[in-house]
Design an enzyme around this catalytic site. Structure first.
Site, PDB file in Angstrom:
ATOM      1  N   TYR A  13      10.518  -1.970   2.405  1.00 47.68           N
ATOM      2  CA  TYR A  13       9.905  -0.646   2.255  1.00 47.68           C
ATOM      3  C   TYR A  13       9.137  -0.229   3.502  1.00 47.68           C
ATOM      4  CZ  TYR A  13      11.305  -0.249  -2.567  1.00 47.68           C
ATOM      5  OH  TYR A  13      12.063  -0.119  -3.703  1.00 47.68           O
ATOM      6  N   GLY A 272      -3.803   3.494 -14.287  1.00 49.81           N
ATOM      7  CA  GLY A 272      -4.135   2.331 -13.450  1.00 49.81           C
ATOM      8  C   GLY A 272      -3.269   2.332 -12.206  1.00 49.81           C
ATOM      9  N   CYS A 277       0.726  -3.233  -2.878  1.00 53.85           N
ATOM     10  CA  CYS A 277      -0.344  -3.499  -1.907  1.00 53.85           C
ATOM     11  C   CYS A 277      -1.735  -3.675  -2.502  1.00 53.85           C
ATOM     12  CB  CYS A 277      -0.383  -2.376  -0.882  1.00 53.85           C
ATOM     13  SG  CYS A 277       1.089  -2.328   0.139  1.00 53.85           S
ATOM     14  N   PHE A 339       5.832   2.884  -9.852  1.00 56.50           N
ATOM     15  CA  PHE A 339       4.357   2.831  -9.831  1.00 56.50           C
ATOM     16  C   PHE A 339       3.727   4.146  -9.424  1.00 56.50           C
ATOM     17  CE2 PHE A 339       2.707   2.585  -5.457  1.00 56.50           C
ATOM     18  CZ  PHE A 339       3.868   2.405  -4.720  1.00 56.50           C
TER      19      PHE A 339
END
Ligand code: NAD
Ligand code: UDX
Length: 477
Positions: A13, A272, A277, A339
């Site tokens: 990524y 959340g 990372c 995410f």
């Protein structure tokens, strides 16, 4: 020193998009991205740009422009090392899953392997750039390995952490707030730093390219992520208080963000934070502090993670309590698995933990995400080891049609803020659901007035939304 050939180890990524942008902006530099994962390299070389291994808006066009001209993807790591004057290390540095520091420290085995491979393959002096996020003082270890196994070649180690966020990687790379380059303060170190600064200066204004000593640069990356995650945990902690007091977390966020000392960004309450990372880097920071005996500092940052775990669990528990304290055998639709929006990355996604929580209560999940594959979703659940892969397959259905996901469900849980969710025909979805149709918005981004008008009972983070239509009315409708 002018750089004409770059090698980047790690086509993930970070390595993929970062090198694609360097190649686009510096057509005179040959950029070769290498990886041991053949499938990943095949993906980067795929003629069909939809098959690139990383989904990022705008990335396909940049790859199309530079690939084959001065951007290459290969598994021949040694050849690329030999040819390059500058080598970026952009491999994964996940949380250790074994031994000393398990669950907290960064696993640096891939970094060490890279250092050893560079030393073994190099036939001339090299500048080695740490692009991966690393614990402060890793450059010392990298240099030690290179100096002791590098056949007398000279190595300069630079730290050049990457600040791109997924979903906006291309934008972030094209117009970064800053680029950070850390190096040794010797004449050779300064020369190496200048060589890297000159590359970025092809498109980044000089005043945005910061140079520091190598340790400050390494530590700045962990610190930046800790500060950003801390803002999310801070606003999420306030969201719980809002739900008890009729304050509205969006209004609180707007009010405090208008203070120029606080600023408006990263104050969006959510189910959340996720991503590869934040958690990993804070855990690493906590581990480093403990190793130095800085217990209070470690405890302070650890709380950011605890708050985040609490927020994910709280969201799942809220669903269960509104479904009359049982979700056993009930179909729950999950919209979104990534995410955050605009990425196919699912690492540490809140959705994984919410799903696991609901599955522990024997819910039947039907999951839809516009960019995440069925295999990935099952892998994420299997990785938790809570139940067998066969059990996960039996309890989870993964579909490519959001309307099918919601049909006959008791509730919808929205886990990712994909734009397309706003445009669905919510009337159709409502009438296909079991009543009372409940919707839990983990991102605070849908039009709740409209949803309530349709008849949904909606719940969102940090806000009490009283249902406009009582249950009886819904039943009689
Ligand atoms: P990733 O897992 O997507 O990619 C890492 C790649 O490195 C993998 O494809 C793997 O096969 C390859 N690799 C590992 N060891 C190798 C070796 N010895 N030789 C060749 N290839 C090897 O990881 P990522 O998300 O790109 O992250 C890379 C680093 O950048 C991490 O340290 C991460 O913390 C940091 N970072 C990530 C982000 C992000 O948004 N993902 C942002 C900033 C910094
Ligand atoms: C982060 C850092 O932002 C980036 O600088 C670093 O290089 C890598 O880590 P990333 O994890 O890709 O980037 O995305 P980010 O935009 O930071 O979001 C992280 C998580 O926080 C996501 O789950 C996002 O949904 C969540 N978040 C973010 C919130 O819940 N609220 C916010 O206000 C902002």
């Amino acid at each position: 020193m002018k750089i004409s050939k770059i090698c980047c180890i790690g086509a993930g990524y970070v390595g993929g998009p970062t090198m694609a942008v360097i190649a686009q902006k510096c057509p005179h530099i040959q950029v070769t991205v290498v990886d041991i994962n053949q499938a990943r390299i095949d993906g980067w070389n795929d003629e069909n740009l939809e098959n690139l291994p990383v989904y990022e808006p705008g990335l396909d066009a940049i790859v199309a422009e530079a690939r084959g001209r001065n951007l290459f993807f290969s598994t021949d790591v040694n050849k690329a090392i030999k040819e390059a004057e500058m080598i970026f290390i952009s491999v994964n540095t996940p949380t250790k899953t074994y031994g000393e520091g398990r669950g907290q420290a960064a696993d640096l085995k891939w970094i060490e392997l890279c250092a050893r491979q560079i030393a073994a393959a190099a036939e001339s002096d090299k500048i080695v750039v740490e692009k991966s996020t690393l614990p402060v003082r890793t450059a010392e270890a990298v240099k030690d390995i290179l100096d002791n196994t590098g056949h007398g070649n000279k190595f300069q180690i630079l730290s050049n952490p990457e600040f791109l966020a997924e979903g906006t990687a291309v934008e972030d790379l094209l117009a970064p707030d800053r680029v950070l380059v850390g190096g040794e303060m010797s004449p050779e170190g300064r020369e190496a730093m200048q060589a890297l600064v000159d590359i970025y200066a092809h498109w980044v204004p000089r005043e945005r390219i910061l140079t520091t000593n190598v340790w400050s640069s390494e530590l700045s990356k962990l610190t930046a992520n800790a500060f950003l995650a801390q803002r999310v945990s801070s606003i999420n902690s306030i969201s719980e208080l809002c739900e008890r007091t009729e304050a509205d977390v969006s209004e609180v966020g707007r009010a405090i963000g208008a203070d120029s000392r606080i600023g408006p960004k990263f104050l969006q309450a959510s189910v959340g934070f996720g991503g590869s990372c934040f958690q990993k880097d804070i855990l690493n920071l906590v581990y480093i502090c403990r190793r130095f005996g800085l217990i209070e500092v470690a405890d302070y940052w650890e709380q950011v993670i605890k708050m985040n775990d609490h927020q994910k669990a709280r969201f799942a528990k809220n669903i269960i309590s509104h479904l009359y304290n049982t979700v056993s055998g009930k179909k729950i639709a999950m919209l979104g698995w990534a995410f955050k929006k605009d990425t196919n990355d699912t690492r540490e996604s809140a959705a994984i933990y919410v799903a696991d929580h609901l599955l522990r209560e024997n819910a039947k999940l039907c999951i839809y995400d516009p960019k995440v594959s069925k295999e990935q979703i099952l892998n994420d659940l299997n990785y938790l080891n809570t139940r067998t892969p066969e059990e996960n397959e039996a309890m989870v259905e993964i579909v490519t049609d959001p309307y099918q996901a919601c049909k006959d469900s008791h509730a919808i849980a929205v886990l990712t803020e994909w734009d397309e969710f706003k445009d669905y025909n919510w009337d159709i979805i409502y009438s296909s659901m079991l009543q009372p149709a409940q919707l839990f918005d983990g991102r605070n981004f849908l039009d709740h007035d409209k949803l309530q008008e349709i008849g949904f009972r909606t719940f969102t983070i940090g806000k009490i939304i009283p249902p406009v239509k009582p249950y009886k009315e819904v039943l009689n409708a």
